[in-house]
Scaffold this motif. Structure first.
Motif, PDB file in Angstrom:
ATOM      1  N   ARG A 114       0.809  -1.227   0.000  1.00  0.00           N
ATOM      2  CA  ARG A 114       0.000   0.000   0.000  1.00  0.00           C
ATOM      3  C   ARG A 114       0.840   1.274   0.000  1.00  0.00           C
ATOM      4  O   ARG A 114       0.290   2.374  -0.023  1.00  0.00           O
ATOM      5  N   THR A 143       5.897   0.939 -10.315  1.00  0.00           N
ATOM      6  CA  THR A 143       5.101   0.428 -11.426  1.00  0.00           C
ATOM      7  C   THR A 143       5.115   1.416 -12.593  1.00  0.00           C
ATOM      8  O   THR A 143       4.896   1.033 -13.739  1.00  0.00           O
ATOM      9  N   GLY A 159      -4.225 -12.265  -4.890  1.00  0.00           N
ATOM     10  CA  GLY A 159      -5.497 -11.577  -5.074  1.00  0.00           C
ATOM     11  C   GLY A 159      -5.380 -10.090  -5.332  1.00  0.00           C
ATOM     12  O   GLY A 159      -6.386  -9.433  -5.646  1.00  0.00           O
ATOM     13  N   HIS A 160      -4.182  -9.536  -5.235  1.00  0.00           N
ATOM     14  CA  HIS A 160      -3.990  -8.099  -5.441  1.00  0.00           C
ATOM     15  C   HIS A 160      -3.966  -7.788  -6.934  1.00  0.00           C
ATOM     16  O   HIS A 160      -3.451  -8.569  -7.736  1.00  0.00           O
ATOM     17  N   HIS A 161      -4.503  -6.610  -7.298  1.00  0.00           N
ATOM     18  CA  HIS A 161      -4.606  -6.285  -8.724  1.00  0.00           C
ATOM     19  C   HIS A 161      -3.250  -6.136  -9.402  1.00  0.00           C
ATOM     20  O   HIS A 161      -3.134  -6.287 -10.622  1.00  0.00           O
ATOM     21  N   LEU A 162      -2.180  -5.860  -8.631  1.00  0.00           N
ATOM     22  CA  LEU A 162      -0.853  -5.711  -9.231  1.00  0.00           C
ATOM     23  C   LEU A 162      -0.127  -7.048  -9.417  1.00  0.00           C
ATOM     24  O   LEU A 162       0.959  -7.070  -9.994  1.00  0.00           O
ATOM     25  N   HIS A 163      -0.732  -8.121  -8.934  1.00  0.00           N
ATOM     26  CA  HIS A 163      -0.104  -9.433  -9.135  1.00  0.00           C
ATOM     27  C   HIS A 163      -0.008  -9.758 -10.626  1.00  0.00           C
ATOM     28  O   HIS A 163       0.993 -10.316 -11.095  1.00  0.00           O
ATOM     29  N   ALA A 164      -1.045  -9.391 -11.371  1.00  0.00           N
ATOM     30  CA  ALA A 164      -1.040  -9.645 -12.815  1.00  0.00           C
ATOM     31  C   ALA A 164       0.057  -8.846 -13.506  1.00  0.00           C
ATOM     32  O   ALA A 164       0.623  -9.290 -14.509  1.00  0.00           O
ATOM     33  N   HIS A 165       0.367  -7.658 -12.969  1.00  0.00           N
ATOM     34  CA  HIS A 165       1.449  -6.848 -13.529  1.00  0.00           C
ATOM     35  C   HIS A 165       2.780  -7.575 -13.396  1.00  0.00           C
ATOM     36  O   HIS A 165       3.565  -7.631 -14.354  1.00  0.00           O
ATOM     37  N   ASP A 203      -1.748 -10.415   3.210  1.00  0.00           N
ATOM     38  CA  ASP A 203      -2.278  -9.781   1.998  1.00  0.00           C
ATOM     39  C   ASP A 203      -1.564  -8.469   1.692  1.00  0.00           C
ATOM     40  O   ASP A 203      -1.451  -8.076   0.527  1.00  0.00           O
TER      41      ASP A 203
END
Length: 247
Positions: free
Chosen positions: A68, A76, A107-113, A203
């Motif tokens: 966070r 990023t 589950g965090h949206h930046l994991h896909a990054h 998390d």
């Protein structure tokens, strides 16, 4: 044929074998604002190397952070960073030019990054050697190795947000260390609350993955002083050029 362990890594390991508590590094990045670019620097703890079993010349360095924090947005935007690491007892400095990537919880949206960066990593980078690595296992293993104080810190409100006194804030005394002890006498209610805090902290916990490409090593303990620039050779896999410089 696997490359040999780079000289800069051997130098760091030698220092840490004797002075293992000197693990504070300074990470500098740039933040792109609408009207200017702002330099940012903060202290981190070097946690460990992640060695490639097939190529000793391409290690990664690992640290950790709260997903966070403002640095997440900065990194990023642009993974380019510089690290300064001064070892006072030995009078040695390592300046590490690198790219830094953040691995949050799945589950965090930046994991896909991170997954996308990993999949498209240039084959000459250290990161590319770990495309089949179990990154989630590494993240959880590092989290479990942390002290109770550190684990509890990831349950705090967002770092850098206004401080509001919270009577229910998580302290070291309330951190559920007994969750890791199968023989503990924790109550069902206590276990449920402890598990809730554990999940929140895990998390928010992210790996800081450091992929170096140039290390400027200065040794002021020697007379005369010594300075060596280690540069990862392009077109090779794990070979580093060593050039002596004026200190």
């Amino acid at each position: 044929m696997a490359s040999r362990i780079p000289g800069w890594k051997s130098a760091i390991e030698k220092v840490l074998n004797e002075y293992g508590e000197h693990t504070v590094i300074q990470i500098a990045t740039l933040e792109k604002k609408s009207d200017r670019i702002v330099p940012r620097v903060r202290s981190h703890i070097f946690r460990s190397f992640l060695d490639c079993p097939m190529n000793a010349g391409l290690p990664l360095l690992l640290s950790s952070t709260d997903i966070r924090t403002p640095k997440v947005r900065q990194l990023t935007q642009d993974p380019s960073a510089d690290i300064a690491w001064w070892i006072e007892p030995t009078k040695q400095q390592f300046r590490i030019s690198c790219e830094i990537y953040l691995l949050p919880a799945p589950g965090h949206h930046l994991h896909a990054h991170f997954t996308d960066v990993l999949a498209n990593a240039n084959r000459e980078t250290s990161l590319a050697q770990f495309k089949t690595h179990d990154w989630e296992e590494t993240r959880q293993t590092m989290f479990k190795s942390m002290s109770a104080h550190m684990k509890a810190s990831w349950c705090r409100p967002i770092p850098g947000s206004p401080l509001i006194d919270d009577p229910k804030k998580v302290t070291v005394d309330s951190w559920p260390e007994r969750l890791e002890d199968p023989g503990s006498d924790v109550t069902e209610e206590g276990y449920a609350e402890g598990k809730r805090l554990w999940d929140i902290a895990l998390d928010n916990f992210a790996l800081v993955v450091i992929d170096p490409y140039e290390i400027d090593f200065v040794d002021l303990s020697l007379i005369p002083n010594e300075r060596i620039l280690f540069t990862k050779q392009k077109g090779s896999l794990g070979w580093w050029n060593e050039q002596k410089l004026v200190p």
